[in-house]
Design a protein around this motif. Structure first.
Motif, PDB file in Angstrom:
ATOM      1  N   LYS A   1       0.791  -1.003   0.070  1.00  0.00           N
ATOM      2  CA  LYS A   1      -0.073   0.016   0.000  1.00  0.00           C
ATOM      3  C   LYS A   1       0.696   1.241   0.165  1.00  0.00           C
ATOM      4  CE  LYS A   1      -3.998  -1.950   2.358  1.00  0.00           C
ATOM      5  NZ  LYS A   1      -4.912  -2.072   3.470  1.00  0.00           N
ATOM      6  N   ALA A   2       1.928   1.095   0.840  1.00  0.00           N
ATOM      7  CA  ALA A   2       3.029   2.328   0.721  1.00  0.00           C
ATOM      8  C   ALA A   2       3.415   2.521  -0.410  1.00  0.00           C
ATOM      9  CB  ALA A   2       3.882   2.216   1.891  1.00  0.00           C
ATOM     10  N   GLN A   3       4.086   1.439  -1.333  1.00  0.00           N
ATOM     11  CA  GLN A   3       4.606   1.485  -2.461  1.00  0.00           C
ATOM     12  C   GLN A   3       3.496   2.022  -3.680  1.00  0.00           C
ATOM     13  OE1 GLN A   3       6.611  -2.313  -3.721  1.00  0.00           O
ATOM     14  NE2 GLN A   3       6.980  -1.578  -5.602  1.00  0.00           N
ATOM     15  N   GLN A   4       2.490   1.426  -3.320  1.00  0.00           N
ATOM     16  CA  GLN A   4       1.487   1.989  -4.479  1.00  0.00           C
ATOM     17  C   GLN A   4       0.921   3.450  -4.198  1.00  0.00           C
ATOM     18  OE1 GLN A   4      -2.043  -0.460  -3.755  1.00  0.00           O
ATOM     19  NE2 GLN A   4      -1.070  -2.297  -5.084  1.00  0.00           N
ATOM     20  N   ALA A   5       1.228   3.870  -2.915  1.00  0.00           N
ATOM     21  CA  ALA A   5       0.715   5.176  -2.605  1.00  0.00           C
ATOM     22  C   ALA A   5       1.898   6.135  -3.058  1.00  0.00           C
ATOM     23  CB  ALA A   5       0.684   5.467  -1.130  1.00  0.00           C
ATOM     24  N   LEU A   6       3.084   5.689  -2.903  1.00  0.00           N
ATOM     25  CA  LEU A   6       4.216   6.336  -3.282  1.00  0.00           C
ATOM     26  C   LEU A   6       4.435   6.396  -4.773  1.00  0.00           C
ATOM     27  CD1 LEU A   6       7.239   7.595  -2.621  1.00  0.00           C
ATOM     28  CD2 LEU A   6       8.361   5.316  -3.014  1.00  0.00           C
ATOM     29  N   GLN A   7       4.030   5.365  -5.461  1.00  0.00           N
ATOM     30  CA  GLN A   7       3.990   5.567  -6.790  1.00  0.00           C
ATOM     31  C   GLN A   7       2.982   6.243  -7.462  1.00  0.00           C
ATOM     32  OE1 GLN A   7       2.999   1.311  -8.196  1.00  0.00           O
ATOM     33  NE2 GLN A   7       5.414   0.815  -8.065  1.00  0.00           N
ATOM     34  N   GLU A   8       1.904   6.421  -6.540  1.00  0.00           N
ATOM     35  CA  GLU A   8       0.368   7.440  -7.070  1.00  0.00           C
ATOM     36  C   GLU A   8       1.154   8.654  -6.908  1.00  0.00           C
ATOM     37  OE1 GLU A   8      -2.775   6.129  -4.991  1.00  0.00           O
ATOM     38  OE2 GLU A   8      -3.085   4.412  -6.122  1.00  0.00           O
ATOM     39  N   SER A   9       1.940   8.918  -5.657  1.00  0.00           N
ATOM     40  CA  SER A   9       2.614  10.312  -5.297  1.00  0.00           C
ATOM     41  C   SER A   9       3.415  10.586  -6.419  1.00  0.00           C
ATOM     42  CB  SER A   9       3.092  10.224  -3.926  1.00  0.00           C
ATOM     43  OG  SER A   9       3.522  11.406  -3.694  1.00  0.00           O
ATOM     44  N   GLU A  10       4.264   9.677  -6.665  1.00  0.00           N
ATOM     45  CA  GLU A  10       4.919  10.189  -7.850  1.00  0.00           C
ATOM     46  C   GLU A  10       4.531  10.414  -9.145  1.00  0.00           C
ATOM     47  OE1 GLU A  10       7.768   6.734  -7.862  1.00  0.00           O
ATOM     48  OE2 GLU A  10       9.047   7.298  -6.185  1.00  0.00           O
ATOM     49  N   LYS A  11       3.499   9.847  -9.392  1.00  0.00           N
ATOM     50  CA  LYS A  11       2.724  10.207 -10.637  1.00  0.00           C
ATOM     51  C   LYS A  11       2.478  11.583 -10.664  1.00  0.00           C
ATOM     52  CE  LYS A  11       1.406   5.275 -11.867  1.00  0.00           C
ATOM     53  NZ  LYS A  11       0.321   4.388 -12.225  1.00  0.00           N
ATOM     54  N   ARG A  12       1.549  11.839  -9.543  1.00  0.00           N
ATOM     55  CA  ARG A  12       0.874  13.203  -9.100  1.00  0.00           C
ATOM     56  C   ARG A  12       1.838  14.181  -9.178  1.00  0.00           C
ATOM     57  NH1 ARG A  12      -2.265  10.334  -5.196  1.00  0.00           N
ATOM     58  NH2 ARG A  12      -0.897  11.122  -3.733  1.00  0.00           N
ATOM     59  N   MET A  13       3.140  13.850  -8.666  1.00  0.00           N
ATOM     60  CA  MET A  13       4.132  14.931  -8.757  1.00  0.00           C
ATOM     61  C   MET A  13       4.616  15.025 -10.052  1.00  0.00           C
ATOM     62  SD  MET A  13       5.851  17.121  -6.862  1.00  0.00           S
ATOM     63  CE  MET A  13       5.627  16.581  -5.464  1.00  0.00           C
ATOM     64  N   HIS A  14       4.891  13.952 -10.861  1.00  0.00           N
ATOM     65  CA  HIS A  14       5.307  13.960 -12.014  1.00  0.00           C
ATOM     66  C   HIS A  14       4.306  14.713 -12.853  1.00  0.00           C
ATOM     67  CE1 HIS A  14       5.822  12.589 -16.380  1.00  0.00           C
ATOM     68  NE2 HIS A  14       7.216  12.832 -15.850  1.00  0.00           N
TER      69      HIS A  14
END
Length: 597
Positions: free
Chosen positions: A221-234
């Protein structure tokens, strides 16, 4: 009472029993050890062969086998042979092995990771407490990881073959929900990561297959949240009009990060900034560079600083950059890095500049219009006074016929002057409001120029000026598709202007074919126009208070009307002149084919 003897046993085994012959076992071993062994001896003398281990005697461990050896005529056992073995070292090894097994069992049972042990055929044989907590239940007896076709898909079969060859293999994360197997368990999916490895014994053969499982739900979940956060940041960085960057806090302030949207702003790639220490400063406009370099250290004093400067983008043009940089410090207030953002403010700068120019132009226009309105009262009053004044004089019965004719001529001339002013006012009003219409038709420019020559010939002769015209093409080729009246008005205004401002010399007008355009001209040897006034004489009302034409009548509308007409016809107008050396007005009109387009 059993006693040691020197009989058949001793003779058979060649044993010297002098020290124990005739003594009881109890005497030799003592009461304590004998009490533990007596039952074994009783059973041996009753005819059994018995064994006992871990007999501790004088600090050593022994193992003994008691076997009946001789019997009397009644079949009773008369001698028992006892074979003793010192197993102290063996026992120590067994104890260590037992301790190690207990340790391994404890490690397996109390391990926080789920452990599952399978036999060589892949059947489940053991699990620990963590396995039950994770999976809630154990696999069915018929379940085999090697044989069950339902679970050997998704690359697992290939991984198991690697395990059988001795590799340690990780499996991809899988989601498991015990509720689907048994509804008594909560509906709580968990993500499980597994490692599979083989266990080989000394002989080299496979003994067990071990699976270790871990609940990695929170990690996933943390990894998915991080990936989603990275996508949003990107997404934010790539679509944001602002470019984000970080740099070191010491000169030359080497860049450590710049957002991927920098090509949208500057055309350069992020690598251009990150791989060259001086790349940023080299692109700052030379006139702004030193100022920016001098101002940048102010961020260490104030914590942040705002700068505006010109920056050369990849196509070679300069844009205006708003650059706000902030200082980031650690817990001890030591500078760590600089972080900032760029915004392209070129349009804002241009808008501000245009606003100033528009303000100046509006003020100038207001001044000119005020002067124009003031002049209009004079321009209109002068012919009106002439009309009214000479009209009153016509009432005098004493006037001669010649005087009446002269007065009527003056009234007619003043009326024409007033009519021209009114027509100019109407035309400029239509142009200003966008209501001036175009009427395109085939026009023979040779005929128009011939008519204008005839029309102005008398006026130029009256002033002693020479009037000449040049028609470049024969009549059949001198045809354009244009608004005839507007072309006539342009030429009329330019020729009238030339006559007005020329006291001696000549006026020459005509045209020539220049590529896709007819280029018309009107040249005179009059007072000329200074260089600093040439850009403005074509603007509205500019003759008023312009200085170069003081003493000449007119509202200053003719040239501005001509300019508007030329632009409506798809051409342009310009001036070549020197003060006191005469003037040449040029304008273009598209040729017939180009005008059609």
């Amino acid at each position: 009472v059993s006693v040691f003897s020197e009989g058949k046993i001793a003779n058979r085994y060649n044993i010297n029993t002098d020290q124990v012959k005739g003594k009881t076992i109890q005497e030799i071993m003592g009461d304590g050890p004998y009490s533990r062994l007596k039952s074994y001896y009783d059973r041996a003398f009753s005819g059994e062969t018995v064994e006992y281990r871990d007999f501790l005697f004088e600090g050593r461990n022994f193992a003994m086998t008691l076997r009946p050896l001789t019997r009397n005529s009644n079949g009773e056992v008369t001698e028992v042979v006892g074979i003793n073995q010192d197993i102290t070292e063996i026992r120590k090894s067994e104890i260590e092995t037992q301790k190690m097994n207990e340790l391994l069992n404890s490690i397996i049972e109390h391990n926080p990771y789920s452990i599952q042990i399978l036999n060589t055929e892949g059947y489940h044989i053991r699990e620990n407490k963590a396995f039950l907590e994770l999976f809630k239940t154990v696999p069915d007896d018929g379940w085999s990881i090697l044989k069950d076709s339902q679970i050997t898909g998704g690359g697992l079969n290939e991984r198991l073959q690697r395990v059988l060859k001795g590799e340690v293999v990780e499996t991809p994360p899988i989601w498991y929900n015990a509720h689907l197997a048994d509804q008594k368990y909560p509906d709580n999916p968990v993500c499980i990561g597994s490692v599979i490895f083989p266990v080989f014994f000394a002989g080299g053969g496979l003994q067990f297959i071990v699976l270790m499982h871990e609940d990695i739900t929170e990690r996933m979940k943390a990894q998915q949240a991080l990936q989603e956060s990275e996508k949003r940041m990107h997404h934010l960085l790539s679509t944001n009009p602002a470019v984000i960057y970080t740099s070191e806090v010491v000169s030359p302030y080497k860049w450590t990060f710049i957002s991927e949207n920098v090509p949208n702003l500057a055309g350069y790639s992020p690598q251009d900034f990150l791989e060259n220490d001086n790349f940023w400063s080299d692109q700052v406009h030379p006139h702004d560079r030193q100022k920016v370099i001098d101002e940048l250290p102010m961020v260490f004093e104030k914590g942040c600083h705002l700068m505006e400067y010109r920056f050369r983008v990849k196509n070679g043009n300069y844009i205006w950059i708003l650059d706000e940089v902030k200082l980031i410090c650690d817990d001890k207030n030591n500078p760590m890095e600089l972080i900032g953002y760029w915004i392209d403010i070129t349009k804002r700068k241009e808008a501000a500049r245009d606003l100033v120019l528009a303000k100046d132009k509006a003020e100038e226009s207001d001044r000119l219009k005020s002067a124009f309105l003031a002049n209009m009262s004079h321009e209109i009053r002068t012919p009106m006074n002439g009309i009214l004044g000479f009209a009153d004089l016509l009432k005098d019965p004493q006037l001669t016929g010649e005087e009446k004719e002269e007065y009527v001529g003056i009234i007619r001339q003043s009326g024409n002057r007033l009519l021209n002013i009114i027509n100019d006012l109407i035309n400029i009003s239509k142009i200003e409001s966008g209501q001036m219409d175009m009427k395109l038709e085939e026009t023979n420019i040779n005929e128009q120029l011939a008519f204008l020559t005839q029309f102005f010939e008398a006026e130029t002769k009256q002033k002693g000026l020479q009037l000449s015209v040049n028609c470049f093409l024969p009549d059949q080729q001198a045809i354009i598709n244009a608004d005839k009246e507007k072309l006539y008005a342009i030429l009329t205004n330019l020729i009238k202007n030339a006559i007005k401002f020329t006291d001696h010399g000549s006026i020459d007008f005509g045209y020539r074919l220049n590529g896709r355009y007819f280029e018309f001209y009107v040249k005179d040897t009059g007072i000329g126009i200074s260089k600093n006034m040439q850009h403005s004489v074509l603007e509205r009302f500019i003759q008023v208070n312009s200085g170069f034409s003081s003493g000449y009548e007119g509202a200053g509308l003719g040239l501005s009307i001509s300019k508007a007409y030329v632009e409506m016809l798809g051409g342009k107008i310009w001036i070549e002149s020197e003060l006191g050396e005469g003037s040449a007005f040029y304008f273009t009109v598209p040729a017939f084919e180009e005008n059609e387009k």
